[in-house]
Design an enzyme around this catalytic site. Structure first.
Site, PDB file in Angstrom:
ATOM      1  N   ASP A  14      -7.427  -3.183   2.710  1.00 31.51           N
ATOM      2  CA  ASP A  14      -6.281  -4.056   2.440  1.00 31.51           C
ATOM      3  C   ASP A  14      -6.465  -5.453   3.036  1.00 31.51           C
ATOM      4  OD1 ASP A  14      -4.795  -1.922   1.231  1.00 31.51           O
ATOM      5  OD2 ASP A  14      -4.352  -1.163   3.233  1.00 31.51           O
ATOM      6  N   ASP A  71      -2.610  -0.935   5.668  1.00 27.28           N
ATOM      7  CA  ASP A  71      -3.050  -0.438   6.978  1.00 27.28           C
ATOM      8  C   ASP A  71      -4.554  -0.230   7.053  1.00 27.28           C
ATOM      9  OD1 ASP A  71      -3.233   1.688   5.268  1.00 27.28           O
ATOM     10  OD2 ASP A  71      -2.057   3.077   6.475  1.00 27.28           O
ATOM     11  N   ASP A  99       0.860  -1.177   0.000  1.00 29.80           N
ATOM     12  CA  ASP A  99       0.000   0.000   0.000  1.00 29.80           C
ATOM     13  C   ASP A  99       0.902   1.234   0.000  1.00 29.80           C
ATOM     14  OD1 ASP A  99      -2.357   1.517   0.283  1.00 29.80           O
ATOM     15  OD2 ASP A  99      -2.068   1.640   2.443  1.00 29.80           O
TER      16      ASP A  99
END
Length: 900
Positions: free
Chosen positions: A644, A640, A337
């Protein structure tokens, strides 16, 4: 939608694509809300606004699953046969080994999956709802579709809402979308195929109201919400076996077939060829099976991984599942990410452009430390009136505060305004002395904020900041190079704005004008005349410097790094270039729309070739991970946000952020980074590779022990000899060697150049042909020497228990010497610096000597294991044999190095 959602009579397709009135009508509701009776009826129909409880395995099931191994089944069968034959000590020892192995696995097992519980913690507890025309506060789980809910700054959105009213409403949706700044909200409909991050008329359950206020009608509750949909995805995602568990399972199957086949052969040969009694042959076959099964291997595997977990924790990587440690070492692709992982998730002013020049700003985050430079030279603030005027606007027309709390600089309010406050701090500007008389707050419709202030010198001014295009429309003049107002050169400023935007920066502009002291009110009409354009500021969520270095190390180690983010393509591309994911000429960005349109086969090619994916949804991230795995990649996924979590669960190893990560993400992951730092992943990969090397060393050490013992038993039956070892003596050798000598290999440091070699190919066996040859060679050397030693002692008239004690000693001492061969897979061990480089190896040998002395000389051990006390001269031959084995294997290593 799930089956539950399909049964929901209030389910609305694409509420973001309909007007608020259409949604209210479809839900049979109004702006006055539902009546209490109607709300109660709907609650009975659709159920409470909460997520379903996940199924959980019971304690006994979790314990007994550690017996589900084919080698353990063979040991249990061996225990049953020894019980039938009346050899109860043998039965007890074998079962004891089996139970101890299961207890170790149960204790060391990672926490049960709690991702769904983590998501439930995100849901709001209370909601302001309008029922029967009256506002009241109710428990959030009592909300139903059609309820009208009020949102205010600081609230957590209690359900999915279609907005009816929005006043300066901005909602922090990074947990769902990955965007680093709050989303502006309004009431207009958008396209049906718009992604979650582009649905400006919706507010989603679990997100946070950053600013403003709004009113919305509930369109979905519980499992039907967007966060509920992600919750279902997590529950439905199938986790894959780790490379190690797959390899160990395959190894166990092959080994079990070989062991059972040879045991049957022993029974046939012993009964038909040598007329041995059936009970004696069965005992010999059991002894062979016990000898050949590396029952100490599960324990040493667990201990090696547990030691790796401790070392990784010291490097800020907290491991929730033991096998994840080794999996990291075999990773070929890291999907990361962007926001908060590769970047700091702290907006920072990077560039300031005025007619006085283009200024660079150093420092990152909200800490007001850094310098402002012009052409590489640090500036003196009072010599740059253009910059002073611009900073005055962005610092004074600002409602956000930045403060130092709990050892960190924290922003209260808008992240973008926090970056402007920090910029003012770096410039040494104090806004406290500016008196505010009136203000026009930021609204998404206008995209600017204006204030009327009196400066410390007594000058009264209108200060305006906001979107550059909106400010350019309101300015006819700009602050020229000489400090006077000159006609606006719009083309120049549009060129600067385009340039900064193409670099992935968020661009804000500033303007101002002086007014008379009699001016006390401020209206939008006051901004349409006389405003002077001052310049623009480029703001970015900056990359972590240590992450740039970590990506470089990953590339050197043959690991590809891919950025998968919900942010915009331009921002993702700019960050990707800065992170070193590619050059400006070659770097491609694939959008969520492209992923949506691609078939599974097409996506596999796209995922392999491209390194940046923007505007992705949770489904897109999950599909990308699956596509890479379909190409044989071992994938680590970092993140986070809740968006995700499904991909983290599906990945071979999921890595969550410990500081800014949501509870759902942490619980879906196998590894949690205590410092939210990508560089910790790179260090964890290095640790994982070291652990895998040490596991190979342990396996390469343990297998010849079992091979030698198995060879002794097999040869004795095939050639009609007296058994040199009993089953309990074999178990003794297996366990003491595994828990002392093999354990020492878990403490081996990293091999030189561990991060300069490519990752091992998925599917590569733990032991290749060369190492299998070594296992065979060592087995023959040690096993053959043991048989010869036993037969010589019998020939010399030694009692059987003394001869067997000599055989056990020969096995154990030879293994102690072989330990020092195994410390280096290919390098020579005949170097003093290396020979004494692992203190644990020498401690293990010392412990083994004490255990072996107890085994030989304690009467109770003689009783249990059928051994006898030996004379001092009886130790000389095993020591000579051990030394010979050590030199022979070093010669074999030298021969292999020369061949290569």
């Amino acid at each position: 939608m799930s089956n539950d959602a399909d049964r929901n009579p209030y389910d609305i397709v694409h509420p973001h694509a309909r007007t608020a009135d259409e949604v209210l009508a479809a839900l049979r509701s109004s702006a006055a809300g539902l009546s209490a009776e109607e709300a109660a009826a709907r609650l009975a129909a659709v159920g409470p606004n909460r997520l379903p409880e996940p199924p959980r395995d019971g304690l006994l099931k979790r314990f007994f699953k550690h017996f589900n191994d084919i080698l353990i089944y063979i040991l249990i069968a061996a225990a049953a046969i020894t019980a039938v034959l009346g050899h109860w000590i043998d039965t007890g020892v074998i079962l004891g080994v089996v139970v101890i192995n299961a207890i170790i696995g149960f204790i060391q097992e990672g926490k049960a999956e709690e991702a769904l519980e983590g998501i439930r913690k995100m849901l709001s507890l209370h909601a302001h709802v309008r029922r029967g025309g009256e506002w009241s506060e109710v428990d959030a789980d009592k909300l139903v579709p059609g309820d009208v809910v009020r949102l205010r700054s600081g609230d957590r959105v209690p359900a999915d809402l279609r907005l009816i009213e929005a006043t300066n409403l901005r909602i922090e949706e990074s947990a769902l979308t990955g965007e680093s700044v709050p989303a502006d909200k309004h009431c207009a409909a958008v396209a049906a195929d718009a992604g979650v991050g582009d649905r400006f008329g919706m507010a989603y359950s679990g997100t946070m109201v950053a600013a403003g206020r709004g009113v919305g009608v509930v369109t979905a509750t519980g499992a039907a919400t967007e966060i509920g949909r992600i919750n279902r995805m997590i529950a439905e995602v199938q986790t894959l076996q780790t490379p190690l568990t797959r390899q160990m399972a395959e190894f166990s199957k092959i080994l079990s077939v070989v062991i059972v086949g040879l045991a049957v052969l022993m029974v046939v040969v012993g009964t038909l060829l040598h007329d041995f009694p059936l009970g004696e042959v069965f005992l010999a076959a059991i002894g062979f099976a016990v000898a050949a099964i590396p029952e100490g291997l599960p324990a040493i595997l667990t201990i090696t991984l547990a030691l790796g977990v401790q070392r990784m924790a010291a490097r800020n990587a907290i491991t929730r599942k033991l096998t994840a440690v080794e999996t990291l070492g075999s990773v070929t692709v890291i999907c990361s990410d962007k926001t908060g992982t590769l970047t700091r998730n702290e907006m920072t002013a990077r560039h300031v452009v005025t007619r006085g020049g283009e200024y660079e700003v150093t420092g990152t985050g909200y800490q007001p430390e850094g310098h402002i430079t012009l052409l590489g030279e640090r500036i003196v603030m009072h010599e740059h009136a253009h910059l002073q005027a611009l900073i005055e606007v962005v610092a004074v027309a600002n409602d956000t505060h930045v403060a130092h709390e709990d050892g960190q600089w924290k922003v209260t309010g808008e992240p973008t305004e926090g970056a402007l406050r920090t910029l003012a701090g770096k410039a040494g500007f104090d806004a406290a002395a500016h008196e505010r008389h009136a203000a026009i707050p930021f609204e998404s419709a206008n995209k600017f904020m204006a204030t009327l202030n009196t400066a410390p010198g007594g000058t009264r001014r209108i200060l305006l900041k906001g979107a550059p295009d909106r400010l350019l429309d309101r300015c006819a003049e700009e602050l020229g190079e000489d400090g006077s107002a000159v006609p606006l050169d719009r083309a120049y400023w549009e060129e600067q704005i385009e340039r900064l935007s193409s670099e992935g920066l968020r661009v804000l502009a500033a303007a101002a004008r002086d007014v008379g002291d009699d001016k006390h009110e401020l209206e939008i009409a006051d901004l349409d005349q006389g405003m002077v354009f001052l310049g623009v500021i480029g703001i970015i969520d900056p990359p972590r410097p240590e992450a740039i270095e970590a990506i470089r190390s990953c590339h050197q180690a043959g690991i590809r790094v891919k950025m998968i983010t919900g942010d915009h393509a331009g921002t993702a591309r700019a960050i990707g270039i800065e992170m070193g994911l590619g050059s400006a000429e070659s770097l491609k960005v694939i959008s969520g729309h492209d992923i949506e349109a691609a078939s599974d086969e097409e996506l596999q090619a796209i995922a392999q070739d491209c390194d940046i994916f923007a505007r992705t949804s949770p489904e897109h991230k999950l599909r990308l991970v699956k596509a890479l795995q379909a190409r044989g990649e071992v994938v680590a996924m970092t993140g986070d946000g809740v968006n995700d979590a499904p991909a983290l669960k599906r990945a071979d190893v999921g890595v969550a952020m410990g500081i800014k990560g949501t509870e759902a993400t942490k619980e879906a992951a196998e590894i949690v980074l205590a410092d939210d730092n990508f560089s910790s992943i790179e260090r964890a990969v290095e640790e994982g590779r070291t652990i895998y090397d040490n596991l190979r060393k342990a396996i390469l050490f343990i297998l010849p022990t079992n091979g030698a013992q198995g060879l002794v038993m097999l040869a004795a039956v095939v050639f009609g000899l007296t058994l040199p070892l009993t089953p309990v003596q074999i178990l003794w050798v297996n366990m003491v060697v595994a828990v002392t000598l093999a354990l020492a290999l878990a403490f081996e440091p990293a091999e030189p150049g561990v991060m300069q070699r490519p990752p091992r190919k998925p599917g590569t066996p733990i032991l290749g042909r060369i190492f299998l040859w070594r296992v065979a060679l060592v087995s023959v050397l040690i096993g053959g020497a043991t048989i010869v030693m036993f037969e010589i002692e019998l020939y010399l008239g030694m009692p059987l228990d003394v001869a067997r004690s000599m055989a056990v000693n020969t096995l154990v001492v030879a293994q102690a010497f072989y330990l020092f061969n195994s410390r280096f897979l290919e390098a020579s061990s005949l170097r003093a610096g290396l020979l004494f480089g692992n203190r644990a190896a020498w401690i293990a040998v010392g412990v083994l000597v004490l255990l072996q002395l107890a085994f030989i000389y304690l009467p109770v051990m003689n009783l249990w294991f059928g051994t006898a006390a030996l004379e001092l001269r009886h130790w000389l031959a095993p020591l000579l044999i051990g030394g010979g084995v050590f030199l022979a294997i070093e010669a074999e290593k030298a021969w292999l190095r020369r061949r290569r």
